[in-house]
Scaffold this motif. Structure first.
Motif, mmCIF file in Angstrom:
data_model
loop_
_atom_site.group_PDB
_atom_site.id
_atom_site.type_symbol
_atom_site.label_atom_id
_atom_site.label_comp_id
_atom_site.label_asym_id
_atom_site.label_seq_id
_atom_site.Cartn_x
_atom_site.Cartn_y
_atom_site.Cartn_z
ATOM 1 N N ALA A 34 0.836 -1.212 0.000
ATOM 2 C CA ALA A 34 0.000 0.000 0.000
ATOM 3 C C ALA A 34 0.869 1.260 0.000
ATOM 4 N N ALA A 35 1.934 1.261 0.789
ATOM 5 C CA ALA A 35 2.821 2.432 0.840
ATOM 6 C C ALA A 35 3.510 2.640 -0.506
ATOM 7 N N ARG A 36 4.006 1.565 -1.097
ATOM 8 C CA ARG A 36 4.678 1.696 -2.398
ATOM 9 C C ARG A 36 3.706 2.169 -3.472
ATOM 10 N N ARG A 37 2.483 1.649 -3.418
ATOM 11 C CA ARG A 37 1.466 2.073 -4.395
ATOM 12 C C ARG A 37 1.186 3.564 -4.247
ATOM 13 N N GLU A 38 1.016 4.015 -3.007
ATOM 14 C CA GLU A 38 0.736 5.432 -2.746
ATOM 15 C C GLU A 38 1.881 6.321 -3.240
ATOM 16 N N LEU A 39 3.112 5.835 -3.129
ATOM 17 C CA LEU A 39 4.286 6.620 -3.516
ATOM 18 C C LEU A 39 4.730 6.344 -4.953
ATOM 19 N N SER A 40 4.013 5.480 -5.640
ATOM 20 C CA SER A 40 4.357 5.089 -7.018
ATOM 21 C C SER A 40 5.790 4.574 -7.116
ATOM 22 N N LEU A 41 6.140 3.678 -6.192
ATOM 23 C CA LEU A 41 7.458 3.046 -6.190
ATOM 24 C C LEU A 41 7.296 1.548 -6.381
ATOM 25 N N GLU A 43 8.969 -2.315 -5.700
ATOM 26 C CA GLU A 43 9.612 -2.866 -4.508
ATOM 27 C C GLU A 43 11.120 -2.604 -4.504
ATOM 28 N N LEU A 44 11.771 -2.782 -5.630
ATOM 29 C CA LEU A 44 13.215 -2.589 -5.702
ATOM 30 C C LEU A 44 13.588 -1.132 -5.435
ATOM 31 N N ASP A 45 12.842 -0.207 -6.003
ATOM 32 C CA ASP A 45 13.105 1.216 -5.764
ATOM 33 C C ASP A 45 12.936 1.552 -4.278
ATOM 34 N N ALA A 46 11.910 1.016 -3.652
ATOM 35 C CA ALA A 46 11.667 1.276 -2.229
ATOM 36 C C ALA A 46 12.793 0.691 -1.381
ATOM 37 N N ARG A 47 13.215 -0.526 -1.698
ATOM 38 C CA ARG A 47 14.322 -1.136 -0.947
ATOM 39 C C ARG A 47 15.604 -0.345 -1.118
ATOM 40 N N ALA A 48 15.866 0.123 -2.345
ATOM 41 C CA ALA A 48 17.059 0.935 -2.597
ATOM 42 C C ALA A 48 16.981 2.241 -1.822
ATOM 43 N N LEU A 49 15.834 2.880 -1.843
ATOM 44 C CA LEU A 49 15.649 4.147 -1.137
ATOM 45 C C LEU A 49 15.921 3.975 0.358
ATOM 46 N N MET A 50 15.384 2.922 0.948
ATOM 47 C CA MET A 50 15.593 2.679 2.371
ATOM 48 C C MET A 50 17.071 2.373 2.657
ATOM 49 N N PHE A 51 17.716 1.613 1.790
ATOM 50 C CA PHE A 51 19.142 1.300 1.974
ATOM 51 C C PHE A 51 19.981 2.579 1.919
ATOM 52 N N ILE A 52 19.710 3.425 0.933
ATOM 53 C CA ILE A 52 20.468 4.673 0.804
ATOM 54 C C ILE A 52 20.214 5.576 2.015
ATOM 55 N N ALA A 53 18.988 5.606 2.502
ATOM 56 C CA ALA A 53 18.675 6.415 3.683
ATOM 57 C C ALA A 53 19.463 5.929 4.902
ATOM 58 N N GLU A 54 19.626 4.620 5.010
ATOM 59 C CA GLU A 54 20.365 4.043 6.138
ATOM 60 C C GLU A 54 21.875 4.120 5.932
ATOM 61 N N ASN A 55 22.301 4.384 4.700
ATOM 62 C CA ASN A 55 23.725 4.430 4.352
ATOM 63 C C ASN A 55 24.020 5.658 3.497
ATOM 64 N N PRO A 56 23.883 6.865 4.073
ATOM 65 C CA PRO A 56 24.096 8.080 3.279
ATOM 66 C C PRO A 56 25.481 8.078 2.637
ATOM 67 N N PRO A 111 4.504 12.302 2.345
ATOM 68 C CA PRO A 111 3.933 10.962 2.329
ATOM 69 C C PRO A 111 4.975 9.873 2.531
ATOM 70 N N TRP A 112 6.261 10.252 2.565
ATOM 71 C CA TRP A 112 7.347 9.268 2.594
ATOM 72 C C TRP A 112 7.371 8.437 3.865
ATOM 73 N N CYS A 113 6.823 8.956 4.945
ATOM 74 C CA CYS A 113 6.820 8.208 6.208
ATOM 75 C C CYS A 113 5.991 6.933 6.114
ATOM 76 N N ARG A 114 5.164 6.834 5.077
ATOM 77 C CA ARG A 114 4.359 5.619 4.880
ATOM 78 C C ARG A 114 5.242 4.386 4.687
ATOM 79 N N LEU A 115 6.456 4.578 4.151
ATOM 80 C CA LEU A 115 7.350 3.442 3.941
ATOM 81 C C LEU A 115 7.736 2.770 5.253
ATOM 82 N N ARG A 116 7.784 3.532 6.318
ATOM 83 C CA ARG A 116 8.199 3.010 7.627
ATOM 84 C C ARG A 116 7.058 2.907 8.625
ATOM 85 N N ALA A 117 5.862 3.297 8.252
ATOM 86 C CA ALA A 117 4.754 3.412 9.210
ATOM 87 C C ALA A 117 4.455 2.105 9.934
ATOM 88 N N PHE A 118 4.381 1.010 9.208
ATOM 89 C CA PHE A 118 4.046 -0.266 9.844
ATOM 90 C C PHE A 118 5.107 -0.632 10.881
#
Length: 150
Positions: A34-41, A43-56, A111-118
């Motif tokens: 649901a979060a990826r759908r809302e953000l038009s991402l 799965e791979l893009d979302a995983r990459a985004l989270m990895f980059i956020a954790e590893n600036p 809306p980006w906080c939806r990726l981590r909301a759960f």
């Protein structure tokens, strides 16, 4: 007399704990979709985004290794994230062949906080547990996952 919903037995061969773990996994997957759908991402893009956020400052090669994709695949993925203006690509000061990636959206704001909301909601629920109870649950889950990974 009918049993209450609190005392319904799980199907044969399935424990209450197993059913709860399966329900948790499904709820987490559904929230991520649901979060990826809302953000038009995807799965791979979302995983990459989270990895980059954790590893600036991660390099594309780090993203490639983390996701297990090809160099061409990571180039396309990073291009998409840069074009969407969610990631910035910076050249290395010492080696201009090297790029460093940085997330430029606030993953803690809508809306980006939806990726981590759960996961954030689960973390809040866990912190409300008695520490001994949380520790026992963690040990049970660790034991179960270690057994399943053999």
């Amino acid at each position: 007399m009918q049993p209450s919903s609190d005392t319904i037995s799980p199907p044969p061969g399935e424990s209450t704990l197993q059913r709860a773990l399966l329900a948790y996994g499904e709820a987490r997957r559904s929230a991520a979709i649901a979060a990826r759908r809302e953000l038009s991402l995807n799965e791979l893009d979302a995983r990459a985004l989270m990895f980059i956020a954790e590893n600036p400052g991660a390099r594309p090669s780090h993203v490639r290794e983390h996701l297990g994709i090809t160099s061409a695949g990571v180039t396309t993925l990073v291009d998409r994230l840069v074009q969407r203006e969610v990631v910035r690509r910076d050249l290395d000061d010492e080696d201009r062949r090297v790029n460093h990636l940085t997330v430029i959206v606030d993953l803690d704001s809508p809306p980006w906080c939806r990726l981590r909301a759960f996961d954030d909601d689960i973390e809040s629920a866990i912190t409300a547990l008695d520490p001994d109870e949380a520790g026992r649950l963690a040990r049970v889950i660790e034991k179960l996952t270690a057994t399943a990974m053999r």
